[in-house]
Design a protein around this motif. Structure first.
Motif, short mmCIF file in Angstrom:
data_model
loop_
_atom_site.label_atom_id
_atom_site.label_comp_id
_atom_site.label_asym_id
_atom_site.label_seq_id
_atom_site.Cartn_x
_atom_site.Cartn_y
_atom_site.Cartn_z
N ASN A 195 22.33 74.89 45.58
CA ASN A 195 22.17 73.83 46.57
C ASN A 195 20.71 73.39 46.69
O ASN A 195 20.40 72.20 46.74
N LYS A 220 18.53 64.08 57.55
CA LYS A 220 19.61 65.05 57.76
C LYS A 220 20.76 64.77 56.79
O LYS A 220 21.36 65.68 56.25
N ALA A 221 21.04 63.46 56.58
CA ALA A 221 22.13 63.08 55.68
C ALA A 221 21.89 63.63 54.27
O ALA A 221 22.82 64.13 53.63
N VAL A 223 20.00 66.31 53.34
CA VAL A 223 20.14 67.77 53.24
C VAL A 223 21.61 68.18 53.39
O VAL A 223 22.06 69.12 52.74
N ASP A 224 22.36 67.46 54.23
CA ASP A 224 23.79 67.75 54.38
C ASP A 224 24.52 67.58 53.05
O ASP A 224 25.37 68.38 52.67
N GLN A 225 24.14 66.54 52.37
CA GLN A 225 24.74 66.24 51.07
C GLN A 225 24.51 67.38 50.08
O GLN A 225 25.33 67.65 49.21
N CYS A 226 23.35 68.05 50.23
CA CYS A 226 23.02 69.16 49.31
C CYS A 226 23.50 70.51 49.84
O CYS A 226 23.44 71.51 49.12
N GLY A 227 23.91 70.54 51.09
CA GLY A 227 24.36 71.81 51.66
C GLY A 227 23.22 72.76 52.03
O GLY A 227 23.37 73.97 51.98
N THR A 229 19.60 73.30 54.90
CA THR A 229 19.17 72.93 56.25
C THR A 229 17.84 72.18 56.20
O THR A 229 17.10 72.26 55.21
N GLU A 256 15.99 67.42 63.91
CA GLU A 256 17.39 67.67 64.21
C GLU A 256 17.72 67.16 65.61
O GLU A 256 18.73 66.51 65.84
#
Ligand SMILES: [Mn+2]
Length: 316
Positions: A195, A220-221, A223-227, A229, A256
């Motif tokens: 990730n 945030k979008a 990092v979420d896509q990569c799994g 934090t 955040e």
């Protein structure tokens, strides 16, 4: 030097603090000192305080939960923190006595006593030096040595920053006497998972280059896509560095709690950046600084200031 030993001898209760969002230097200094104190003074009560855990919590230990009275009667040792606001657990203020040990410049005098060496490459280097003198060069436990070594290694970017001196290497060599497994420590600190690998690729692809400046804005979008934090993303600022043509590299990370604001990490090999960081709710070391709570408009100003710095120095 003797201040450290006198204070430690005087107090039977010692509380050890560090900054919020701790990096391995803050954590290594805290856990290295706490364990060494426990091993060396088994009759004293030693506590590690703080709420925040680092990005690799499995490498460190669990904090102590103690009541206010225990803090009141203690010697508080605050590590790696230049401003009072950044101390994780503000009860340090109520301690009977306080000692700051740090290597950040432009600090605030929040403690009764200070051991501050701006030239040191890490707080762990300073703590190791104090312990080494106390121990008359006799090795400490492997556990304490490992924590301190992790801080020296990471803050000095593997002994590569301009503030690495013979003292850094001597103190690291002293710790290595405790039979440290050096390759294993490197793996624990630096191996990334798939990730993170995916994130680093996206980071490098999305970075914006303007002359000798490179920067990236991480949402945030993304990092979420990569799994991963946002906190872990922040650790990757130096993935934008080590390119000959780029003199300054900056990583902005969306907050955040308030998505309209960003925090940033600024790094350089040669150009002073902390004076600029101080204009934007930040500060830090000359070549490694941070900025806080910036709008996208503020980010543009930071970028312009940094570009100005590069131009000024190139023309001078
Ligand atoms: Mn540090």
């Amino acid at each position: 030097m003797s201040l450290f030993y006198e204070l430690i001898h005087q107090y039977d209760q010692i509380t050890v603090f560090r900054h919020q969002n701790p990096d391995p230097d803050a954590l290594g200094a805290q856990w290295g000192l706490v364990n060494w104190l426990k091993e060396t003074f088994p009759n004293k009560h030693i506590y590690a305080l703080g709420q925040h855990i680092g990005v690799k919590p499995h490498l460190f230990e669990a904090y102590d939960h103690i009541d206010d009275e225990q803090v009141n009667s203690s010697l508080a040792i605050i590590l790696d923190t230049s401003n009072a606001d950044r101390i994780d657990d503000q009860r340090y203020k109520t301690a009977k006595m306080s000692l700051k040990i740090d290597h950040h410049p432009f600090g605030e005098n929040y403690a009764q006593h200070e051991i501050v060496y701006e030239g040191a490459s890490s707080t762990c280097e300073i703590v190791t030096g104090l312990i080494k003198t106390f121990m008359l060069n006799e090795p400490i436990s492997q556990k304490s040595a490992k924590y301190l070594y992790m801080g020296i290694l990471t803050d000095s970017l593997n002994f590569s920053t301009s503030n690495v001196t013979h003292t850094t290497l001597e103190n690291a060599a002293y710790l290595a006497q405790s039979h440290l497994d050096l390759p294993k420590i490197n793996e624990e600190l630096y191996l990334i998972d798939e990730n993170e690998y995916k994130f680093v690729n996206m980071l490098r692809n999305s970075a914006i280059v303007q002359g000798a400046l490179i920067y990236a804005i991480v949402t945030k979008a993304l990092v979420d896509q990569c799994g991963i934090t946002l906190n872990l993303a922040k650790e990757h600022v130096n993935d934008l560095g080590s390119v000959k043509e780029y003199e300054i590299w900056v990583l902005f990370i969306q907050q955040e709690s308030n998505p309209s604001l960003y925090n940033g990490s600024i790094r350089s090999r040669n150009f002073t950046v902390n004076d600029i960081a101080r204009k934007y709710n930040g500060g830090g070391h000359r070549l490694a600084a941070a900025v806080k709570s910036l709008s996208l408009g503020d980010i543009e100003s930071v970028i312009n200031d940094l570009k100005g710095r590069i131009n000024d120095q190139k023309n001078s």
